[in-house]
Design an enzyme around this catalytic site. Structure first.
Site, PDB file in Angstrom:
ATOM      1  N   MET A 109       0.825  -1.203   0.000  1.00  0.00           N
ATOM      2  CA  MET A 109       0.000   0.000   0.000  1.00  0.00           C
ATOM      3  C   MET A 109       0.867   1.265   0.000  1.00  0.00           C
ATOM      4  O   MET A 109       2.088   1.210   0.116  1.00  0.00           O
ATOM      5  CB  MET A 109      -0.918  -0.011   1.230  1.00  0.00           C
ATOM      6  CG  MET A 109      -1.760  -1.276   1.354  1.00  0.00           C
ATOM      7  SD  MET A 109      -2.744  -1.360   2.869  1.00  0.00           S
ATOM      8  CE  MET A 109      -4.061  -0.198   2.463  1.00  0.00           C
ATOM      9  N   ASP A 155      -2.415  -4.954   1.403  1.00  0.00           N
ATOM     10  CA  ASP A 155      -1.917  -6.085   2.174  1.00  0.00           C
ATOM     11  C   ASP A 155      -2.363  -6.070   3.636  1.00  0.00           C
ATOM     12  O   ASP A 155      -2.676  -7.118   4.214  1.00  0.00           O
ATOM     13  CB  ASP A 155      -0.399  -6.187   2.066  1.00  0.00           C
ATOM     14  CG  ASP A 155       0.335  -4.900   2.443  1.00  0.00           C
ATOM     15  OD1 ASP A 155      -0.319  -3.922   2.876  1.00  0.00           O
ATOM     16  OD2 ASP A 155       1.567  -4.873   2.294  1.00  0.00           O
TER      17      ASP A 155
END
Length: 265
Positions: free
Chosen positions: A53, A212
């Site tokens: 991210m 994630d």
């Protein structure tokens, strides 16, 4: 069955960190072809992703990366972070995004590109995250979803939409932000061109997936209101699933859109 295909990362200038998006794509293609060994391709119902991210991948209108990705670990955009702090009071910013302004987030990195690489910025069609770039390579579609969007410092957790106020304050172009969908959304299907490289059949559905951290919540079983877990490792956090952001008067909590539609992690 599990397959790993490594790729590198460049750390330089003290706190800069970049990766080559084509390295991600090559790793996906190599690992997918290996995973398909001994499997009937027509039995693959869908493909989906969990991805790192808080990055910034600038792509052109054909989906080509215009520069190496500025990843989550990169902290170069300190001046851009300070500009946002000056434009929007901390309390308001935090209650829009669920986060404090930080150079670790995507919009500050895009602001840095605008400030320091203006010619490249002008060529940028969209800013994507790692998994969104791979989805684009597979389907030709430019979209993102709520969990990764909430790691940009430009997403309104109250409305599940881009924050027009923050984007305007940043000075970057609104059209660089892709359309948003839930993590469970079918982003498209594998194109004939992508099929040549990844090995999947053309027409295989691609579910966009999530960031994630929020995918980790699913793995830990934190998929309904009140479910809480503690992750221990090289980093550690405590996460709970809620229906509304949990705000702290000292701005210590971080709030993300969950991959489960309608929830916050």
């Amino acid at each position: 069955k599990s397959v790993t295909e490594p790729y590198g990362v460049r750390f330089f200038h003290g706190n800069w960190a970049e990766q080559a998006p084509l390295d991600w794509w090559n790793a996906v293609c190599i690992s997918t072809n290996r995973l398909l060994e001994g499997i009937e391709k027509r039995d693959v119902l869908a493909i989906s992703f969990s991805g790192q991210m808080m990055g910034c991948v600038c792509v052109d209108a054909e989906g080509n990366a215009l520069r190496d990705a500025i990843i989550w670990a990169d902290m170069r955009a300190y001046e851009q972070e300070q500009r946002l702090r000056e434009q929007i009071p901390m309390e308001r910013f935090y209650h829009i995004t669920g986060h404090r302004p930080s150079s670790s987030y995507s919009i500050e990195k895009l602001m840095w590109v605008k400030d320091h690489e203006p010619d490249l910025y002008k060529k940028t069609f969209k800013m994507l995250h790692a998994k969104d770039y791979i989805v684009c390579k597979l389907t030709g579609n430019f979209i993102s979803e709520y969990s990764d969007a909430s790691g940009t410092n430009a997403f309104d957790l109250n409305t599940f939409a881009w924050s027009e106020e923050i984007i305007e304050a940043s000075g970057v172009r609104r059209e660089l932000f892709p359309d948003l969908v839930p993590s469970t959304h079918v982003a498209g299907t594998v194109t004939a061109e992508a099929s040549k490289y990844c090995g999947l059949l053309p027409g295989t559905p691609v579910v966009i997936g999530g960031g994630d951290g929020m995918c980790a919540s699913v793995g830990a079983g934190s998929i309904s209101e009140g479910k809480t877990y503690n992750c221990l490792g090289s980093s550690s956090w405590i996460s709970t699933t809620t229906r509304k952001p949990i705000f702290d008067k000292e701005y210590r909590t971080f709030n993300w859109a969950h991959v489960v539609p309608g929830l916050i992690g």
